[in-house]
Enzyme design. Structure first.
Site, PDB file in Angstrom:
ATOM      1  N   LYS A  65       0.838  -1.205   0.000  1.00 28.12           N
ATOM      2  CA  LYS A  65       0.000   0.000   0.000  1.00 28.12           C
ATOM      3  C   LYS A  65       0.873   1.255   0.000  1.00 28.12           C
ATOM      4  O   LYS A  65       0.621   2.209  -0.737  1.00 28.12           O
ATOM      5  CB  LYS A  65      -0.913  -0.001   1.240  1.00 28.12           C
ATOM      6  N   GLN A  99      -5.217  -1.683   9.367  1.00 26.41           N
ATOM      7  CA  GLN A  99      -5.081  -3.023   8.792  1.00 26.41           C
ATOM      8  C   GLN A  99      -5.736  -4.057   9.717  1.00 26.41           C
ATOM      9  O   GLN A  99      -5.491  -4.070  10.923  1.00 26.41           O
ATOM     10  CB  GLN A  99      -3.587  -3.342   8.598  1.00 26.41           C
ATOM     11  N   ASP A 121     -11.761   2.422   3.735  1.00 29.56           N
ATOM     12  CA  ASP A 121     -12.097   0.997   3.731  1.00 29.56           C
ATOM     13  C   ASP A 121     -13.602   0.779   3.571  1.00 29.56           C
ATOM     14  O   ASP A 121     -14.041  -0.338   3.322  1.00 29.56           O
ATOM     15  CB  ASP A 121     -11.694   0.388   5.089  1.00 29.56           C
TER      16      ASP A 121
HETATM   17  N1  GUN Z   1      -7.063  -7.035   5.692  1.00 28.06           N
HETATM   18  C1  GUN Z   1      -7.291  -7.762   4.577  1.00 28.06           C
HETATM   19  N2  GUN Z   1      -8.002  -7.046   3.685  1.00 28.06           N
HETATM   20  C2  GUN Z   1      -8.224  -5.844   4.260  1.00 28.06           C
HETATM   21  C3  GUN Z   1      -8.911  -4.665   3.817  1.00 28.06           C
HETATM   22  O1  GUN Z   1      -9.462  -4.573   2.725  1.00 28.06           O
HETATM   23  N3  GUN Z   1      -8.918  -3.641   4.703  1.00 28.06           N
HETATM   24  C4  GUN Z   1      -8.338  -3.720   5.924  1.00 28.06           C
HETATM   25  N4  GUN Z   1      -8.409  -2.661   6.726  1.00 28.06           N
HETATM   26  N5  GUN Z   1      -7.691  -4.783   6.343  1.00 28.06           N
HETATM   27  C5  GUN Z   1      -7.642  -5.836   5.517  1.00 28.06           C
END
Ligand code: GUN
Length: 294
Positions: A54, A98, A121
């Protein structure tokens, strides 16, 4: 006839280039640099890989990237204090915590503390509720990616029979809402559904998001249907190594489907790219600018 392989890697790269172009434009015309803050708690190796990716992609798109790494034993209050700080920081337009969080932290309270305008998100109840009400909202990234991939095959999803297997807050439920907004006819199936193969066999569009390796078989799929595989499962090989597979038995299903996403290289690359899209959209909305053209 073998299915068309939907190349998520190439589609994501194209979308990233368009996001970077729009970022350049808002910087030049409005002095706005979209900023994304990612919060990682603990040291789960898979989460560390996602967060690094990211960070790299955010910077490559010309945005500001802020990484916050906290120890696994951080208190709920300390994490809430950081989110409060990010909510108030004008350089931050998107906040992603996350998941999953280490035990001891209350995920719901953490997610609910994020300013909905910065909830890239799309997990805050404000955004989930708006999406369910058919209103504009920041939507979860993986489902957004699924819709974009589907639309590379079908210009319109209107009137199509879509079956979503899986009802998670992160994928299945928001995907259903996005499909409804596209005027598809949607069936939600899940691990407790009866006669799953009969349900999927009627579908023009099948989305597999249950986390069961290679569960969807050839005879579950109507000839010519589009199959989007959200699963990422690591399974052991005969040589004692591991192999990445989706929720769809790719080799056999690709003999009958019209189009199919591979794993890896299908939905996966779209998720981080859609996070960039959401950060750009959030930045423009917060700054009172029109929605960007991506
Ligand atoms: N962990 C796995 N996929 C995601 C996601 O799309 N967002 C977040 N915040 N954590 C994740």
């Amino acid at each position: 006839m073998a299915a068309q392989i939907i190349d998520g890697k190439a589609i994501a790269a194209d979308l990233r280039a368009r996001v970077a172009g729009e970022v350049e434009r808002v910087k030049r015309d409005h002095g706005l640099t979209p900023g994304l803050a990612v919060v990682l708690v603990g040291n789960d190796p898979a989460s560390e890989v996602y967060v690094r990716s990211k960070h790299t992609q955010t910077q490559a798109a010309g945005m500001a990237s802020f990484e916050h790494k906290l120890p696994a034993d951080v208190s709920q209050d300390a994490l809430l204090a950081l989110i409060g700080k990010l909510n108030r920081d004008p350089a931050v337009h998107g906040i992603l915590v996350q998941l999953p969080l280490p035990k001891g932290l209350v995920t719901e309270a953490i997610v609910n503390a994020i300013d909905p305008a910065k909830d890239v998100d799309g997990l805050h109840p404000h955004n989930a509720g708006r999406l369910a009400g058919g209103l504009s909202a920041l939507s979860p990234c993986t489902p957004l990616g699924c819709i974009i991939l589907s639309k590379t095959v079908h210009a319109s999803l209107e009137g199509m029979n879509a079956v979503v297997i899986g009802r998670s807050n992160l994928v299945g439920r928001p995907l259903v809402q996005l499909l409804l907004n596209e005027n598809a006819t949607v069936t939600i199936a899940h691990s407790r559904s009866r006669n799953l193969p009969e349900i999927t066999a009627r579908a023009d569009l099948v989305y597999a998001a249950v986390g069961r390796p290679e569960m969807v078989k050839r005879d579950w799929i109507k000839p010519g249907a589009t199959v989007i595989d959200v699963g990422i499962n690591r399974i052991p090989t005969a040589e004692g190594k591991t192999r990445l597979v989706g929720d769809v038995a790719f080799a056999e299903v690709s003999e009958v489907a019209g189009a199919i996403t591979p794993v890896p290289g299908g939905v996966g690359p779209m998720t981080v790219t859609c996070l960039l899209v959401n950060t750009l959209r959030a930045a423009c909305a917060i700054a009172g600018l029109p929605a960007p053209a991506v």
